[in-house]
Design a protein around this motif. Structure first.
Motif, mmCIF file in Angstrom:
data_model
loop_
_atom_site.group_PDB
_atom_site.id
_atom_site.type_symbol
_atom_site.label_atom_id
_atom_site.label_comp_id
_atom_site.label_asym_id
_atom_site.label_seq_id
_atom_site.Cartn_x
_atom_site.Cartn_y
_atom_site.Cartn_z
ATOM 1 N N ALA A 155 -2.001 3.327 7.582
ATOM 2 C CA ALA A 155 -2.641 4.494 8.214
ATOM 3 C C ALA A 155 -3.689 5.111 7.293
ATOM 4 N N VAL A 156 -3.312 5.409 6.065
ATOM 5 C CA VAL A 156 -4.257 6.023 5.123
ATOM 6 C C VAL A 156 -5.315 4.996 4.717
ATOM 7 N N GLY A 157 -4.859 3.815 4.277
ATOM 8 C CA GLY A 157 -5.770 2.814 3.735
ATOM 9 C C GLY A 157 -6.839 2.374 4.723
ATOM 10 N N ALA A 175 -4.094 -6.049 1.243
ATOM 11 C CA ALA A 175 -3.007 -5.932 2.212
ATOM 12 C C ALA A 175 -2.139 -7.183 2.128
ATOM 13 N N GLY A 176 -0.970 -7.107 2.740
ATOM 14 C CA GLY A 176 -0.010 -8.213 2.667
ATOM 15 C C GLY A 176 -0.102 -9.135 3.865
ATOM 16 N N GLY A 177 -0.630 -10.335 3.658
ATOM 17 C CA GLY A 177 -0.641 -11.354 4.719
ATOM 18 C C GLY A 177 -2.012 -11.547 5.353
ATOM 19 N N GLU A 179 -2.966 -12.029 8.467
ATOM 20 C CA GLU A 179 -3.298 -11.289 9.698
ATOM 21 C C GLU A 179 -3.789 -9.873 9.373
ATOM 22 N N LYS A 180 -3.078 -9.206 8.478
ATOM 23 C CA LYS A 180 -3.497 -7.847 8.093
ATOM 24 C C LYS A 180 -4.855 -7.888 7.397
ATOM 25 N N CYS A 181 -5.049 -8.899 6.554
ATOM 26 C CA CYS A 181 -6.335 -8.999 5.838
ATOM 27 C C CYS A 181 -7.480 -9.198 6.823
ATOM 28 N N ASP A 194 -5.330 -10.676 -0.293
ATOM 29 C CA ASP A 194 -3.966 -10.817 0.224
ATOM 30 C C ASP A 194 -3.048 -10.830 -0.993
ATOM 31 N N TYR A 195 -2.424 -9.671 -1.252
ATOM 32 C CA TYR A 195 -1.650 -9.579 -2.503
ATOM 33 C C TYR A 195 -0.372 -10.404 -2.442
ATOM 34 N N LYS A 196 -0.008 -10.839 -1.217
ATOM 35 C CA LYS A 196 1.221 -11.645 -1.104
ATOM 36 C C LYS A 196 0.936 -13.140 -1.309
ATOM 37 N N ILE A 246 7.306 1.906 -5.779
ATOM 38 C CA ILE A 246 8.479 2.382 -6.543
ATOM 39 C C ILE A 246 9.295 3.434 -5.787
ATOM 40 N N TYR A 247 8.981 3.695 -4.520
ATOM 41 C CA TYR A 247 9.702 4.770 -3.819
ATOM 42 C C TYR A 247 11.193 4.460 -3.686
ATOM 43 N N ASN A 248 11.533 3.178 -3.552
ATOM 44 C CA ASN A 248 12.944 2.854 -3.365
ATOM 45 C C ASN A 248 13.690 2.617 -4.665
ATOM 46 N N GLY A 270 -4.061 12.952 -9.425
ATOM 47 C CA GLY A 270 -3.066 12.957 -8.353
ATOM 48 C C GLY A 270 -3.606 13.728 -7.159
ATOM 49 N N LEU A 271 -3.167 13.318 -5.985
ATOM 50 C CA LEU A 271 -3.713 13.911 -4.760
ATOM 51 C C LEU A 271 -2.576 14.354 -3.844
ATOM 52 N N LEU A 272 -2.671 15.568 -3.344
ATOM 53 C CA LEU A 272 -1.750 16.037 -2.298
ATOM 54 C C LEU A 272 -2.596 16.554 -1.151
ATOM 55 N N VAL A 273 -2.373 15.996 0.019
ATOM 56 C CA VAL A 273 -3.214 16.352 1.168
ATOM 57 C C VAL A 273 -3.126 17.842 1.490
ATOM 58 N N SER A 274 -1.969 18.455 1.207
ATOM 59 C CA SER A 274 -1.801 19.873 1.553
ATOM 60 C C SER A 274 -2.818 20.762 0.835
ATOM 61 N N GLY A 320 5.993 -3.632 7.981
ATOM 62 C CA GLY A 320 6.163 -3.824 9.427
ATOM 63 C C GLY A 320 5.056 -3.220 10.283
ATOM 64 N N ASN A 321 4.181 -2.448 9.681
ATOM 65 C CA ASN A 321 3.142 -1.768 10.482
ATOM 66 C C ASN A 321 1.746 -2.241 10.124
ATOM 67 N N THR A 322 0.908 -2.274 11.165
ATOM 68 C CA THR A 322 -0.546 -2.355 10.978
ATOM 69 C C THR A 322 -1.067 -1.044 11.538
HETATM 70 N N1 LIG Z 1 -0.461 12.261 -1.593
HETATM 71 C C1 LIG Z 1 -0.487 12.579 -0.308
HETATM 72 O O1 LIG Z 1 -0.756 13.726 0.087
HETATM 73 C C2 LIG Z 1 -0.189 11.499 0.686
HETATM 74 C C3 LIG Z 1 -0.324 11.718 2.065
HETATM 75 C C4 LIG Z 1 -0.083 10.641 2.939
HETATM 76 C C5 LIG Z 1 0.308 9.414 2.433
HETATM 77 N N2 LIG Z 1 0.456 9.260 1.095
HETATM 78 C C6 LIG Z 1 0.817 7.959 0.512
HETATM 79 O O2 LIG Z 1 -0.148 7.010 0.938
HETATM 80 C C7 LIG Z 1 0.462 5.734 0.994
HETATM 81 C C8 LIG Z 1 0.181 5.125 2.370
HETATM 82 O O3 LIG Z 1 0.820 5.933 3.358
HETATM 83 P P1 LIG Z 1 0.682 5.580 4.907
HETATM 84 O O4 LIG Z 1 1.303 6.678 5.666
HETATM 85 O O5 LIG Z 1 -0.712 5.187 5.187
HETATM 86 O O6 LIG Z 1 1.614 4.313 5.038
HETATM 87 P P2 LIG Z 1 1.164 2.886 5.537
HETATM 88 O O7 LIG Z 1 0.165 2.357 4.555
HETATM 89 O O8 LIG Z 1 0.756 2.970 6.961
HETATM 90 O O9 LIG Z 1 2.499 2.040 5.477
HETATM 91 C C9 LIG Z 1 3.016 1.572 4.295
HETATM 92 C C10 LIG Z 1 2.398 0.190 3.903
HETATM 93 O O10 LIG Z 1 2.548 0.021 2.520
HETATM 94 C C11 LIG Z 1 2.592 -1.351 2.211
HETATM 95 N N3 LIG Z 1 3.671 -1.574 1.241
HETATM 96 C C12 LIG Z 1 4.975 -1.274 1.373
HETATM 97 N N4 LIG Z 1 5.643 -1.611 0.251
HETATM 98 C C13 LIG Z 1 4.717 -2.152 -0.592
HETATM 99 C C14 LIG Z 1 4.772 -2.695 -1.906
HETATM 100 N N5 LIG Z 1 5.930 -2.750 -2.588
HETATM 101 N N6 LIG Z 1 3.634 -3.186 -2.470
HETATM 102 C C15 LIG Z 1 2.462 -3.141 -1.795
HETATM 103 N N7 LIG Z 1 2.338 -2.625 -0.539
HETATM 104 C C16 LIG Z 1 3.464 -2.147 0.038
HETATM 105 C C17 LIG Z 1 2.879 -2.105 3.513
HETATM 106 O O11 LIG Z 1 1.695 -2.815 3.861
HETATM 107 P P3 LIG Z 1 1.520 -4.369 3.425
HETATM 108 O O12 LIG Z 1 2.062 -5.188 4.556
HETATM 109 O O13 LIG Z 1 0.045 -4.511 3.247
HETATM 110 O O14 LIG Z 1 2.309 -4.569 2.187
HETATM 111 C C18 LIG Z 1 3.130 -0.981 4.526
HETATM 112 O O15 LIG Z 1 2.655 -1.314 5.803
HETATM 113 C C19 LIG Z 1 1.929 5.924 0.680
HETATM 114 O O16 LIG Z 1 2.137 5.645 -0.688
HETATM 115 C C20 LIG Z 1 2.150 7.398 0.953
HETATM 116 O O17 LIG Z 1 3.230 7.925 0.239
HETATM 117 C C21 LIG Z 1 0.227 10.271 0.209
#
Ligand SMILES: NC(=O)c1ccc[n+]([C@@H]2O[C@H](COP(=O)([O-])OP(=O)(O)OC[C@H]3O[C@@H](n4cnc5c(N)ncnc54)[C@H](OP(=O)(O)O)[C@@H]3O)[C@@H](O)[C@H]2O)c1
Length: 329
Positions: A155-157, A175-177, A179-181, A194-196, A246-248, A270-274, A320-322
């Motif tokens: 979504a963000v990227g 991106a991973g894969g 199709e996504k690329c 394609d990092y995978k 590293i979230y998990n 560092g960035l916070l959207v708020s 799982g998402n595009t």
């Molecule tokens: N700082 C802020 O204010 C703020 C606000 C919004 C979002 N964010 C951050 O922005 C990032 C993207 O958020 P989003 O909502 O747009 O999610 P998203 O990118 O739509 O979904 C997450 C994607 O991350 C990739 N991913 C998951 N685990 C990965 C790993 N170990 N290595 C590489 N890629 C991995 C996957 O794509 P692939 O299939 O390509 O791997 C997955 O589809 C997140 O880190 C989120 O926390 C920050």
């Protein structure tokens, strides 16, 4: 009876289904100034993983056993507020449930842009604002810059890719894969990684950016951040938005190229959207113009029904998402 997801136990590592439980919400009679909303679209976002830990952060931890929160778009079905009418579509933070009762000052009517309502949870909402202000304000990216963005099919990227192209930058997306690329390329990215696929991200980025990168928009951390450090030009600017890698497990990857920060005077912020929400009008104006000019594409990965919320959420961590991950209620 309205229902909501609650957190039953705090996950260790990747969350599992038994960490979540559905609860019934008490029947709520509206007080003066409140509205009842039938949620139509629910958002799942990576930052929610952080709220599952019992630690102090910019967003408070989810309370165990109580309804979880998150972005949602719904239709007002009952109102005791002067400025919100039955039938209005509104954006609010009482997600993870099918019905919400809120004071009217906690809901926002959808801005008048010609997009489907769920777009305000994605490209025209919080993730889109993150991309826009992260790239243009935090990283100070400008025409002619070479921009690298990770999780570029998310979504963000995917919004970073398109905002950068609309402002005249060269874009490398990862991106991973295959199709996504291919999808990231179709958004206008000049190079995709394609990092995978076999090989290191560092080598792939060096090949895609032989003259280095000026801006890195980090959604992933880990090896992607290291590759950006390895290729950052003099005075490169990095917007550190997320580190989903590293979230998990919480274990940072070794950064072999960290010392390049010094010689290249790289700035990481560092960035916070708020911090940028007060500038929403600017965002809607420029994004609205690009939309009208046909310059913005978006994609959604949609799960059906409230019951699917944990599946949708977990899918964020397995690619799982595009585009934007959503649940349609
Ligand atoms: N700082 C802020 O204010 C703020 C606000 C919004 C979002 N964010 C951050 O922005 C990032 C993207 O958020 P989003 O909502 O747009 O999610 P998203 O990118 O739509 O979904 C997450 C994607 O991350 C990739 N991913 C998951 N685990 C990965 C790993 N170990 N290595 C590489 N890629 C991995 C996957 O794509 P692939 O299939 O390509 O791997 C997955 O589809 C997140 O880190 C989120 O926390 C920050």
């Amino acid at each position: 009876m309205a229902r909501a997801w609650s957190l039953k136990s705090r996950p260790h590592g990747m969350p599992v289904h038994t960490d979540f439980a559905m609860i019934d919400l008490p029947v709520a009679v509206l007080n003066e100034g409140e509205v009842r909303i039938a949620n139509r679209w629910l958002s799942v976002d990576p930052y929610m993983r952080g709220r599952m830990n019992d630690v102090k952060s910019y967003a408070p931890p989810f309370a165990l056993g109580e309804a979880m929160q998150g972005g949602a778009v719904g239709e007002v079905v009952e109102s005791r507020a002067e400025n919100v009418a039955v039938g209005d579509m509104v954006l609010h933070m009482a997600g993870w449930r099918d019905e919400a009762v809120l004071p009217a000052n906690q809901v926002q009517k959808l801005p008048p842009l010609a997009v489907p309502p769920q777009a305000f949870l994605g490209q025209l909402g919080m993730p889109g604002m993150t991309a826009y202000f992260g790239l243009l304000t935090v990283a100070e990216a400008k025409e002619g810059d070479v921009v690298f963005v990770s999780a570029a099919a998310g979504a963000v990227g995917s919004t970073v890719v398109q905002v950068a192209k609309a402002r005249g930058m060269t874009v490398i997306g990862s991106a991973g894969g295959a199709e996504k690329c291919a999808w990231v390329s179709s958004l206008g990215a000049d190079h995709v990684i394609d990092y995978k696929a076999p090989g290191s991200v560092v080598k792939k980025l060096m090949a895609a950016a032989p003259n280095g990168i000026d801006v890195y928009f980090d959604n992933v951390g880990g090896e992607h951040l290291d590759a950006a450090l390895a290729t950052g030009n003099l005075h490169a600017r990095f917007a550190i938005c997320g580190m989903i890698d590293i979230y998990n497990d919480g274990k940072p990857t070794e950064l072999r190229y960290l010392a390049r920060l010094i010689g290249m005077r790289i700035r990481m912020t560092g960035l916070l959207v708020s911090d940028h929400m007060h500038r929403a009008a600017e965002f809607y104006q420029e994004m609205g113009g690009w939309l009208a000019a046909g310059k913005l594409k978006s994609e959604e990965t949609m799960f059906d029904g409230l019951d699917a919320m944990p599946d949708a959420f977990l899918g964020l961590f397995t690619g799982g998402n595009t585009g934007k991950m959503l649940v349609k209620v």
